[in-house]
Design an enzyme around this catalytic site. Structure first.
Site, mmCIF file in Angstrom:
data_model
loop_
_atom_site.group_PDB
_atom_site.id
_atom_site.type_symbol
_atom_site.label_atom_id
_atom_site.label_comp_id
_atom_site.label_asym_id
_atom_site.label_seq_id
_atom_site.Cartn_x
_atom_site.Cartn_y
_atom_site.Cartn_z
ATOM 1 N N ARG A 224 3.540 4.680 0.737
ATOM 2 C CA ARG A 224 2.233 4.929 0.771
ATOM 3 C C ARG A 224 1.280 3.665 0.337
ATOM 4 O O ARG A 224 1.991 2.869 -0.408
ATOM 5 C CB ARG A 224 1.842 6.047 -0.201
ATOM 6 C CG ARG A 224 2.330 7.546 0.224
ATOM 7 C CD ARG A 224 1.736 7.826 1.492
ATOM 8 N NE ARG A 224 1.862 9.319 1.748
ATOM 9 C CZ ARG A 224 2.829 9.580 2.920
ATOM 10 N NH1 ARG A 224 3.288 8.488 3.602
ATOM 11 N NH2 ARG A 224 3.223 10.653 3.051
ATOM 12 N N HIS A 272 0.052 3.759 10.427
ATOM 13 C CA HIS A 272 0.729 5.095 9.842
ATOM 14 C C HIS A 272 1.638 5.676 10.830
ATOM 15 O O HIS A 272 1.403 6.887 11.117
ATOM 16 C CB HIS A 272 -0.265 5.896 8.983
ATOM 17 C CG HIS A 272 0.527 6.945 8.072
ATOM 18 N ND1 HIS A 272 -0.057 7.284 6.981
ATOM 19 C CD2 HIS A 272 1.942 7.429 8.305
ATOM 20 C CE1 HIS A 272 1.030 8.137 6.149
ATOM 21 N NE2 HIS A 272 1.884 8.036 7.143
HETATM 22 P P1 NDP Z 1 12.903 11.485 -0.758
HETATM 23 O O1 NDP Z 1 12.239 12.282 -1.853
HETATM 24 O O2 NDP Z 1 13.948 12.077 -0.212
HETATM 25 O O3 NDP Z 1 13.389 10.195 -1.691
HETATM 26 C C1 NDP Z 1 12.639 9.590 -2.556
HETATM 27 C C2 NDP Z 1 13.189 8.251 -3.090
HETATM 28 O O4 NDP Z 1 12.316 7.405 -4.171
HETATM 29 C C3 NDP Z 1 14.626 8.787 -3.994
HETATM 30 O O5 NDP Z 1 15.537 7.971 -3.862
HETATM 31 C C4 NDP Z 1 14.148 8.756 -5.323
HETATM 32 O O6 NDP Z 1 14.856 8.453 -6.580
HETATM 33 C C5 NDP Z 1 13.136 7.511 -5.387
HETATM 34 N N1 NDP Z 1 12.127 7.290 -6.372
HETATM 35 C C6 NDP Z 1 11.262 8.332 -6.662
HETATM 36 N N2 NDP Z 1 10.453 8.008 -7.881
HETATM 37 C C7 NDP Z 1 10.966 6.869 -8.358
HETATM 38 C C8 NDP Z 1 10.931 6.238 -9.557
HETATM 39 N N3 NDP Z 1 9.998 6.514 -10.287
HETATM 40 N N4 NDP Z 1 11.752 5.281 -9.918
HETATM 41 C C9 NDP Z 1 12.869 4.974 -8.747
HETATM 42 N N5 NDP Z 1 12.952 5.619 -7.780
HETATM 43 C C10 NDP Z 1 12.348 6.759 -7.231
HETATM 44 O O7 NDP Z 1 11.878 11.099 0.150
HETATM 45 P P2 NDP Z 1 12.006 10.526 1.701
HETATM 46 O O8 NDP Z 1 12.948 9.711 1.628
HETATM 47 O O9 NDP Z 1 12.113 11.797 2.386
HETATM 48 O O10 NDP Z 1 10.485 9.759 1.850
HETATM 49 C C11 NDP Z 1 10.014 8.674 1.148
HETATM 50 C C12 NDP Z 1 8.525 8.627 1.419
HETATM 51 O O11 NDP Z 1 8.496 7.962 2.671
HETATM 52 C C13 NDP Z 1 7.666 9.578 1.780
HETATM 53 O O12 NDP Z 1 7.214 10.352 0.215
HETATM 54 C C14 NDP Z 1 6.545 9.104 2.397
HETATM 55 O O13 NDP Z 1 5.531 8.701 1.332
HETATM 56 C C15 NDP Z 1 7.077 7.951 3.079
HETATM 57 N N6 NDP Z 1 6.858 8.237 4.420
HETATM 58 C C16 NDP Z 1 6.363 7.606 5.370
HETATM 59 C C17 NDP Z 1 6.257 7.757 6.572
HETATM 60 C C18 NDP Z 1 5.271 6.655 7.463
HETATM 61 O O14 NDP Z 1 5.377 6.968 8.653
HETATM 62 N N7 NDP Z 1 4.930 5.468 6.943
HETATM 63 C C19 NDP Z 1 7.096 8.528 7.189
HETATM 64 C C20 NDP Z 1 7.754 9.380 6.471
HETATM 65 C C21 NDP Z 1 7.772 9.184 5.154
HETATM 66 P P3 NDP Z 1 16.175 9.644 -6.771
HETATM 67 O O15 NDP Z 1 17.342 9.536 -5.310
HETATM 68 O O16 NDP Z 1 16.837 9.362 -7.879
HETATM 69 O O17 NDP Z 1 15.631 11.007 -7.002
HETATM 70 C C1 OXD Z 2 5.112 11.476 6.006
HETATM 71 C C2 OXD Z 2 4.491 10.651 6.759
HETATM 72 O O1 OXD Z 2 5.095 11.621 4.905
HETATM 73 O O2 OXD Z 2 4.480 10.622 8.071
HETATM 74 O O3 OXD Z 2 6.065 12.223 6.784
HETATM 75 O O4 OXD Z 2 3.933 9.563 6.155
#
Ligand code: NDP
Ligand code: OXD
Length: 309
Positions: A224, A272
């Site tokens: 983000r 995005h």
């Molecule tokens: P998940 O919730 O599956 O994974 C999040 C990961 O981030 C986990 O490994 C988590 O750790 C880690 N995390 C969260 N907070 C912390 C912290 N404070 N310190 C260290 N690690 C942390 O999310 P997704 O993988 O499904 O998606 C991730 C993000 O990708 C979405 O929230 C979105 O913002 C972005 N996204 C962007 C897209 C785009 O088109 N640009 C499309 C889709 C998603 P733990 O495993 O230990 O919980």
């Molecule tokens: C998502 C994105 O969060 O597209 O899926 O950013």
């Protein structure tokens, strides 16, 4: 009982068609065509306007139409007790892996230099970059980050990843928590941010973090926009600390035409679209969660509001 799609910025007709094919028994409405909201128990939302929630008095849960839930969690009008679920979908992870591989390899194989040389009909040569000694670090090893890291490792990069809890992933060296963040950053020739935006991760890519990267590192941010402190990023690029930034997400979207990122020579802006939700794939999970909600069973992929993701 009914489901409503509130999908501003996404094609609602694609969603409706996909749900109709997957679960013809579900009555699907499109916002704002909800009447008095009678019988609407489940909403699938992306960029929902604040007034939507008050118009849906029988709502029992909301699903993000994407992986991220930061916008829903920051919506002051969303009832605090309403359960939130999110999408975990292989097409989202697959799309993100394509994006990350494209941009890591673009820098690794020095594509811009090759294109510049071709434009001048110059036959150049440089040593082939060494993949096993090039380290790619992935911030966030969740549904998307873990898949991306696995694919980077399969290509042969030294791949490392950082998450909150300790993780084991085949072919990936893992780091966890604040205590191991600095060591992780110090290793990353390419840093890929795939974190969710939470109070803990907001501004994580600031001057301090960027200074810990090896000089000349490359950044990809598809998490983000709020993860990056924009002024610090510009400073790191201008000083040569960072060689490039590939940015898919921004604090303000669409990125305003006057924003300096558009014309910075070391920045590639994408709109995005690193990984768009594919309704025909996501519809299965939406339909399953609708049925679970209707029958009073636990929902798939619940969001922990306190954790922020
Ligand atoms: P998940 O919730 O599956 O994974 C999040 C990961 O981030 C986990 O490994 C988590 O750790 C880690 N995390 C969260 N907070 C912390 C912290 N404070 N310190 C260290 N690690 C942390 O999310 P997704 O993988 O499904 O998606 C991730 C993000 O990708 C979405 O929230 C979105 O913002 C972005 N996204 C962007 C897209 C785009 O088109 N640009 C499309 C889709 C998603 P733990 O495993 O230990 O919980
Ligand atoms: C998502 C994105 O969060 O597209 O899926 O950013």
């Amino acid at each position: 009982m009914t489901l409503v799609l509130i999908t501003e910025g996404m094609d609602a007709s694609d969603w409706k068609r996909a749900l109709l094919l997957t679960a013809p028994e579900i009555d699907v409405r499109l916002w704002p065509d909800v009447g008095r909201g009678d019988g609407i128990i489940f909403a699938v939302a992306w960029n929902a306007p604040g007034e939507a929630w008050a118009a849906l008095p029988e709502l029992r849960a909301v699903s993000s139409a994407g992986a991220g839930v930061d916008r829903l969690l920051r919506d002051p009008d969303l009832p605090a007790e309403l359960p939130i679920v999110r999408l975990v979908d292989e097409r989202l992870a697959g799309g993100m892996a394509e994006y990350v591989l494209l941009h890591v390899l673009r820098q690794h194989r020095r594509l811009a230099e090759l294109q510049a040389a071709q434009a001048e009909r110059r036959w150049i040569s440089f040593p082939t970059p060494d993949t096993p000694t090039t380290t790619v670090g992935v911030l966030g090893l969740g549904a998307i980050g873990a898949d991306v890291a696995g694919k980077l490792a399969a290509i042969g990069f030294r791949t490392i990843g950082w998450s909150r809890a300790v993780k084991q992933l085949h072919g990936v060296e893992t780091f966890a928590g604040q205590a191991e963040l600095d060591e992780f950053l110090g290793l990353c020739d390419h840093l890929v941010c795939l974190l969710p935006l939470t109070p803990e991760t907001e501004g994580i890519l600031d001057a301090r973090a960027l200074a810990l990267l090896p000089k000349g590192a490359h950044l990809i941010n598809a998490g983000r926009g709020g993860h990056v402190v924009e002024a610090d990023l510009l400073q790191a690029l201008d000083s040569g600390q960072l060689a490039s930034a590939t940015l898919d997400v921004f604090a303000t979207e669409p990125l305003p035409p006057e924003h300096v990122f558009w014309r910075h020579p070391k920045i590639l802006v994408t709109p995005h679209n690193a990984a768009d939700t594919v309704p025909s794939s996501a519809a299965q999970q939406i339909a399953e969660n609708y049925r679970r909600l209707r029958d009073g069973r636990p929902l798939l992929n619940p969001v922990d509001r306190a954790r922020g993701y």
